[in-house]
Each structure stands twice: as structure tokens, then as C-alpha cells.
Design an enzyme around this catalytic site. Sequence first.
Site, mmCIF file in Angstrom:
data_model
loop_
_atom_site.group_PDB
_atom_site.id
_atom_site.type_symbol
_atom_site.label_atom_id
_atom_site.label_comp_id
_atom_site.label_asym_id
_atom_site.label_seq_id
_atom_site.Cartn_x
_atom_site.Cartn_y
_atom_site.Cartn_z
ATOM 1 N NE ARG A 113 79.091 30.381 12.993
ATOM 2 C CZ ARG A 113 79.511 31.601 13.269
ATOM 3 N NH1 ARG A 113 79.798 32.452 12.303
ATOM 4 N NH2 ARG A 113 79.636 31.981 14.522
ATOM 5 C CB ILE A 114 76.809 28.921 5.012
ATOM 6 C CG1 ILE A 114 75.331 29.282 5.248
ATOM 7 C CG2 ILE A 114 77.039 28.463 3.583
ATOM 8 C CD1 ILE A 114 74.859 30.496 4.491
ATOM 9 C CG LEU A 115 79.303 23.225 6.279
ATOM 10 C CD1 LEU A 115 78.941 21.752 6.051
ATOM 11 C CD2 LEU A 115 80.380 23.345 7.345
ATOM 12 C CG ASN A 132 71.071 20.744 7.216
ATOM 13 O OD1 ASN A 132 71.293 20.832 8.432
ATOM 14 N ND2 ASN A 132 70.377 21.658 6.560
ATOM 15 C CG HIS A 159 65.666 23.546 6.469
ATOM 16 N ND1 HIS A 159 66.457 24.583 6.934
ATOM 17 C CD2 HIS A 159 64.539 24.102 5.986
ATOM 18 C CE1 HIS A 159 65.826 25.724 6.720
ATOM 19 N NE2 HIS A 159 64.656 25.462 6.142
HETATM 20 C C1 GAR Z 1 66.126 22.169 14.482
HETATM 21 O O1 GAR Z 1 64.773 22.507 14.342
HETATM 22 C C2 GAR Z 1 66.798 22.123 13.119
HETATM 23 O O2 GAR Z 1 65.977 21.614 12.104
HETATM 24 C C3 GAR Z 1 67.073 23.585 12.904
HETATM 25 O O3 GAR Z 1 67.518 24.061 14.146
HETATM 26 C C4 GAR Z 1 66.892 23.288 15.182
HETATM 27 C C5 GAR Z 1 67.967 22.769 16.091
HETATM 28 O O4 GAR Z 1 67.405 22.151 17.223
HETATM 29 N N1 GAR Z 1 68.057 23.773 11.859
HETATM 30 C C6 GAR Z 1 68.073 24.817 11.050
HETATM 31 O O5 GAR Z 1 67.276 25.730 11.130
HETATM 32 C C7 GAR Z 1 69.181 24.805 10.024
HETATM 33 N N2 GAR Z 1 68.966 25.810 9.056
HETATM 34 P P1 GAR Z 1 68.287 21.210 18.147
HETATM 35 O O6 GAR Z 1 69.586 21.978 18.467
HETATM 36 O O7 GAR Z 1 67.454 21.016 19.388
HETATM 37 O O8 GAR Z 1 68.556 19.940 17.407
#
Ligand code: GAR
Length: 193
Positions: A96-98, A112, A114
Amino acid sequence: MAQSTGPRKVKCAVFISGTGSNLKSLIHFSKKKKSPISINLIISDNSKAKGLKFGKIYKISKKVFNYKNRIHAEKKIISEIKNKNIKFIFLAGFMRILSKNFIQNFKGKILNIHPSLLPSYKGLNTHQRVIANNEKYSGCTVHFVSSKLDSGKIILQKKVKISKHDTAKSLAKKVLIQEHKLYPKAIRKVFNL
Ligand code: GAR
């Protein structure tokens, strides 16, 4: 006799939407004696998030907020966080976007992770786009959260080599292994350790 409780750790919350493998790695990190943080709250927008099980396993309070109305959800989250005296927020697969207002409330206190080498590949479906563009490298980034999506100050990055045979799925796995190391490392850096 006074009991030694060790150095005080900074209370933190982790926000998740899915599997929670980064949450798990942060919990393990927090339990190390020299870790500067403790994880005292898990927040999710998704009652089916697999990662919520770590709340039960590690006895950490967890709360799910209905995001149909973001303003309402965020109001409740802010009061929960302030009640629990939480000082830092780690987004770990929180999809979600804060709002600007939320970020303003915790200025410089939200991190965060990414799954790309920012500023490249902001947003969703990172691995698919990276593979489609025949990139030779991808990686992951830990950054401060600002009001612009995936654009806050970068704390640390880790590069990952892409092989000819990689698919979005295999790349996601490779990157995730590095994420689990990078997030604790970035937190140590933020705390000057
Ligand atoms: C991770 O790869 C994280 O970097 C990405 O979702 C995955 C969550 O994995 N986040 C995003 O894409 C945010 N934009 P996890 O639930 O196993 O930690």
C-alpha cells in the site's frame, strides 16, 4: 539486587502484506543481543497475509487494518503505533502507498525494502520488467520512505547478477536471499552501528 536488562532496544513495527520472509529475518535480527531494535508490532492490510503467523510464533502483537478507507485505516494505525510507543517502521512487502500525512507523522522513521536497484524499476512487477528488458543485473534497495513512491534517500543496495536462464520467479528468489541480509545491515547503518 538490580537485574541487568541489557541495553534498551528501540521499539519498532513491521508492515507486511504477504509472505513475510523479510519480517522473519528482521525478527531474527532483533533478537540478537547487539541488535538496536525490538519488533513489538506487526501490521497488515491483509488478514490472509501468510507472514501474520510470525506474530503467533514469536509472540508479537499483530493487527490487521481494513484499507477500504485509507484515511480511516491510517488514523487507527497511527494511534496504535503511538500507544505502543513505536519509534521506527519497517515496510517489508507492504503493498500500500502511505499518505503524505502518515509519512509526515513519522518523518525519517520509515524504511522500505524494494526488489530493484533504485532509482531503476520503481513500482510493481519489478522482476518481470527487469527480465523483459534483458538486464544483466538487478538487486535490492533499502531506503527511507518519502512522499514520492520508491524515491526516498537510499541507505544501502545489493547487486545481483542475472543469468541467461533466470525467470522473474528465479530472480525474485535470488534477490530475496539478499534482501534478508541487506535489511538488517541497513538498519545497523541507520543506527550508526
Ligand atoms: C520482497 O521482495 C520486497 O522487496 C517486495 O515484496 C517482497 C515481499 O516478500 N516489496 C515490494 O515490492 C514493495 N514495492 P516477503 O513478504 O517474503 O518479505
